[in-house]
Write a protein that holds these residues in place. Structure first.
Motif, PDB file in Angstrom:
ATOM      1  N   HIS A  49       0.830  -1.211   0.000  1.00  0.00           N
ATOM      2  CA  HIS A  49       0.000   0.000   0.000  1.00  0.00           C
ATOM      3  C   HIS A  49       0.866   1.264   0.000  1.00  0.00           C
ATOM      4  O   HIS A  49       0.562   2.241  -0.689  1.00  0.00           O
ATOM      5  N   SER A 118     -10.799   2.555   3.987  1.00  0.00           N
ATOM      6  CA  SER A 118     -11.150   2.185   2.620  1.00  0.00           C
ATOM      7  C   SER A 118     -10.124   2.781   1.676  1.00  0.00           C
ATOM      8  O   SER A 118      -9.633   3.891   1.893  1.00  0.00           O
ATOM      9  N   GLY A 119      -9.811   2.037   0.601  1.00  0.00           N
ATOM     10  CA  GLY A 119      -8.909   2.548  -0.421  1.00  0.00           C
ATOM     11  C   GLY A 119      -9.443   3.836  -1.033  1.00  0.00           C
ATOM     12  O   GLY A 119      -8.687   4.611  -1.627  1.00  0.00           O
ATOM     13  N   GLN A 120     -10.755   4.075  -0.885  1.00  0.00           N
ATOM     14  CA  GLN A 120     -11.312   5.323  -1.423  1.00  0.00           C
ATOM     15  C   GLN A 120     -10.814   6.536  -0.651  1.00  0.00           C
ATOM     16  O   GLN A 120     -10.995   7.667  -1.074  1.00  0.00           O
ATOM     17  N   PHE A 125      -5.086   8.214  -4.879  1.00  0.00           N
ATOM     18  CA  PHE A 125      -6.188   7.810  -5.748  1.00  0.00           C
ATOM     19  C   PHE A 125      -7.177   8.968  -5.919  1.00  0.00           C
ATOM     20  O   PHE A 125      -7.656   9.233  -7.022  1.00  0.00           O
ATOM     21  N   ARG A 182      -8.114  -1.122 -11.756  1.00  0.00           N
ATOM     22  CA  ARG A 182      -9.367  -1.354 -11.029  1.00  0.00           C
ATOM     23  C   ARG A 182      -9.854  -2.794 -11.198  1.00  0.00           C
ATOM     24  O   ARG A 182     -10.375  -3.398 -10.268  1.00  0.00           O
ATOM     25  N   HIS A 185      -7.656  -5.060  -9.144  1.00  0.00           N
ATOM     26  CA  HIS A 185      -7.975  -4.836  -7.731  1.00  0.00           C
ATOM     27  C   HIS A 185      -9.243  -5.590  -7.338  1.00  0.00           C
ATOM     28  O   HIS A 185      -9.344  -6.182  -6.262  1.00  0.00           O
ATOM     29  N   SER A 192      -9.320 -12.363  -1.915  1.00  0.00           N
ATOM     30  CA  SER A 192      -9.050 -12.199  -0.481  1.00  0.00           C
ATOM     31  C   SER A 192     -10.301 -12.372   0.376  1.00  0.00           C
ATOM     32  O   SER A 192     -10.253 -13.048   1.396  1.00  0.00           O
ATOM     33  N   SER A 199     -17.612  -4.259   2.110  1.00  0.00           N
ATOM     34  CA  SER A 199     -16.395  -3.540   2.489  1.00  0.00           C
ATOM     35  C   SER A 199     -16.437  -3.230   3.985  1.00  0.00           C
ATOM     36  O   SER A 199     -17.469  -3.449   4.648  1.00  0.00           O
ATOM     37  N   ARG A 203     -20.394  -1.497   2.674  1.00  0.00           N
ATOM     38  CA  ARG A 203     -20.991  -1.401   1.325  1.00  0.00           C
ATOM     39  C   ARG A 203     -20.645  -2.659   0.540  1.00  0.00           C
ATOM     40  O   ARG A 203     -19.550  -3.210   0.692  1.00  0.00           O
ATOM     41  N   VAL A 205     -19.043  -4.780  -2.175  1.00  0.00           N
ATOM     42  CA  VAL A 205     -17.873  -4.438  -2.997  1.00  0.00           C
ATOM     43  C   VAL A 205     -18.240  -4.314  -4.476  1.00  0.00           C
ATOM     44  O   VAL A 205     -17.518  -3.693  -5.246  1.00  0.00           O
TER      45      VAL A 205
HETATM   46  C1  HEM Z   1      -6.115  -7.759   0.107  1.00  0.00           C
HETATM   47  C2  HEM Z   1      -6.017  -6.593  -0.452  1.00  0.00           C
HETATM   48  C3  HEM Z   1      -7.133  -5.634  -0.657  1.00  0.00           C
HETATM   49  C4  HEM Z   1      -8.456  -5.767  -0.379  1.00  0.00           C
HETATM   50  C5  HEM Z   1      -9.183  -6.964   0.230  1.00  0.00           C
HETATM   51  C6  HEM Z   1      -9.092  -4.539  -0.759  1.00  0.00           C
HETATM   52  C7  HEM Z   1     -10.434  -4.272  -0.596  1.00  0.00           C
HETATM   53  C8  HEM Z   1     -11.070  -3.130  -0.972  1.00  0.00           C
HETATM   54  C9  HEM Z   1     -12.468  -2.867  -0.784  1.00  0.00           C
HETATM   55  C10 HEM Z   1     -13.443  -3.823  -0.116  1.00  0.00           C
HETATM   56  C11 HEM Z   1     -12.725  -1.656  -1.290  1.00  0.00           C
HETATM   57  C12 HEM Z   1     -14.074  -0.911  -1.274  1.00  0.00           C
HETATM   58  C13 HEM Z   1     -14.069   0.031  -0.112  1.00  0.00           C
HETATM   59  C14 HEM Z   1     -15.317   0.850   0.111  1.00  0.00           C
HETATM   60  O1  HEM Z   1     -16.430   0.389  -0.146  1.00  0.00           O
HETATM   61  O2  HEM Z   1     -15.165   1.999   0.581  1.00  0.00           O
HETATM   62  C15 HEM Z   1     -11.496  -1.136  -1.804  1.00  0.00           C
HETATM   63  C16 HEM Z   1     -11.339   0.073  -2.442  1.00  0.00           C
HETATM   64  C17 HEM Z   1     -10.130   0.537  -2.911  1.00  0.00           C
HETATM   65  N1  HEM Z   1      -8.891  -0.030  -2.705  1.00  0.00           N
HETATM   66 FE1  HEM Z   1      -8.517  -1.865  -2.023  1.00  0.00          FE
HETATM   67  N2  HEM Z   1      -8.170  -3.691  -1.287  1.00  0.00           N
HETATM   68  C18 HEM Z   1      -6.949  -4.315  -1.229  1.00  0.00           C
HETATM   69  C19 HEM Z   1      -5.729  -3.810  -1.640  1.00  0.00           C
HETATM   70  C20 HEM Z   1      -5.560  -2.570  -2.187  1.00  0.00           C
HETATM   71  C21 HEM Z   1      -4.280  -2.045  -2.614  1.00  0.00           C
HETATM   72  C22 HEM Z   1      -2.916  -2.719  -2.536  1.00  0.00           C
HETATM   73  C23 HEM Z   1      -4.528  -0.817  -3.088  1.00  0.00           C
HETATM   74  C24 HEM Z   1      -3.468   0.072  -3.629  1.00  0.00           C
HETATM   75  C25 HEM Z   1      -3.606   1.312  -3.953  1.00  0.00           C
HETATM   76  C26 HEM Z   1      -5.957  -0.569  -2.977  1.00  0.00           C
HETATM   77  C27 HEM Z   1      -6.617   0.569  -3.371  1.00  0.00           C
HETATM   78  C28 HEM Z   1      -7.965   0.754  -3.327  1.00  0.00           C
HETATM   79  C29 HEM Z   1      -8.618   1.873  -3.958  1.00  0.00           C
HETATM   80  C30 HEM Z   1      -7.940   2.972  -4.725  1.00  0.00           C
HETATM   81  C31 HEM Z   1      -9.980   1.735  -3.695  1.00  0.00           C
HETATM   82  C32 HEM Z   1     -11.093   2.628  -4.230  1.00  0.00           C
HETATM   83  C33 HEM Z   1     -11.435   2.039  -5.590  1.00  0.00           C
HETATM   84  C34 HEM Z   1     -12.504   2.741  -6.404  1.00  0.00           C
HETATM   85  O3  HEM Z   1     -13.164   3.645  -5.902  1.00  0.00           O
HETATM   86  O4  HEM Z   1     -12.671   2.341  -7.572  1.00  0.00           O
HETATM   87  N3  HEM Z   1      -6.549  -1.653  -2.419  1.00  0.00           N
HETATM   88  N4  HEM Z   1     -10.495  -2.060  -1.599  1.00  0.00           N
END
Ligand code: HEM
Length: 248
Positions: A49, A118-120, A125, A182, A185, A192, A199, A203, A205
């Protein structure tokens, strides 16, 4: 092996010029201490990350430079910088694969520690989602209004594979690489936490699929569809089979 000895060596002493210039002491202190990790995979989870955040910082900074270069009419420099952005995007997508070496159980242990993060909420990003709209305005001002041409002329009726075309294609590549990230991801999420999971914000996914359909530069995709209709229109909607008709 003597784990403690090597863990101390990994941190370095922070005294050498290389360490001072690169701030290695602070950099290597950005992860939890080994004794604080909930399991060995948590180190990888944090590092992936953090590295992704750094690539996004480099990409966003480079997009600012690209905007300047386009405005100054230096298309070739802008193209070199776009190549840098595309490589960062490819690395970001490829690095997600590291996390697929983590077992679902190891991730569940880590996930408990994540609060409702959240990644958001990723700063990199978030800024990358905003910048393409500004970049498109610059493209329009410089290559469409400035060049007094339409996308149709650049791509079809006056196609010459010129600078405007190359810059437009570099933008399409950015769009495509973003989607590839995307998509990868989403696969990582399925791997995973499973399909149709929720999430940490509660929410589904599956709402991330809306992002997978998003295009930053819709006009660059639209022009291709327009060309397909226009070129295909000359032959009618459904084409005859190649070769001689069966009853000839
Ligand atoms: C096991 C690894 C990972 C899991 C299980 C995971 C899971 C998730 C989930 C469930 C969400 C949705 C969150 C929400 O509803 O607010 C999310 C969003 C996001 N995650 Fe991850 N994530 C992982 C790894 C990563 C990594 C390494 C990055 C690197 C930058 C990342 C970047 C993001 C981004 C940018 C979003 C927003 C995506 C969007 O709006 O299209 N994630 N992730």
């Amino acid at each position: 092996m003597d784990r403690q000895k090597y863990q101390k060596m990994m941190r370095g002493a922070g005294q050498l010029d290389y360490e001072i210039y690169l701030n290695t002491e602070q950099l290597l202190a950005c992860q939890k201490e080994p004794s604080e990790l909930c399991n060995p995979d948590e180190l990888q989870f944090m590092i992936v990350h953090q590295i992704e955040e750094l690539w996004m910082k480099l990409m966003a900074t480079t997009l600012l430079d690209i905007d300047d270069e386009m405005r100054a009419g230096r298309s070739l420099k802008a193209l070199t910088l776009f190549r840098r952005v595309h490589l960062c995007q490819e690395m970001m997508t490829r690095q997600l694969g590291l996390l697929e070496t983590m077992s679902p159980k190891d991730y569940q242990e880590i996930r408990i520690l994540l609060g409702n993060g959240s990644g958001q909420e990723s700063p990199g990003f978030r800024v990358l989602l905003k910048m393409p709209a500004d970049l498109w305005q610059t493209f329009e001002a410089v290559y469409l209004e400035g060049g007094k041409r339409t996308l149709e002329q650049i791509y079809d009726s006056e196609y010459s594979h010129d600078e405007a075309y190359m810059v437009a294609e570099a933008m399409a590549e950015f769009d495509e690489q973003f989607q590839k990230f995307r998509h990868a991801h989403m696969q990582l999420i399925y791997r995973s936490i499973g399909v149709a999971a929720n999430s940490l914000k509660g929410r589904p996914v599956e709402i991330l699929n809306e992002g997978i359909r998003q295009k930053f530069f819709p006009a660059l995709w639209h022009i291709r569809a327009e060309m397909t209709d226009r070129w295909g229109g000359a032959y009618g909607r459904k084409r005859d089979k190649l070769g001689k008709p069966a009853d000839a």
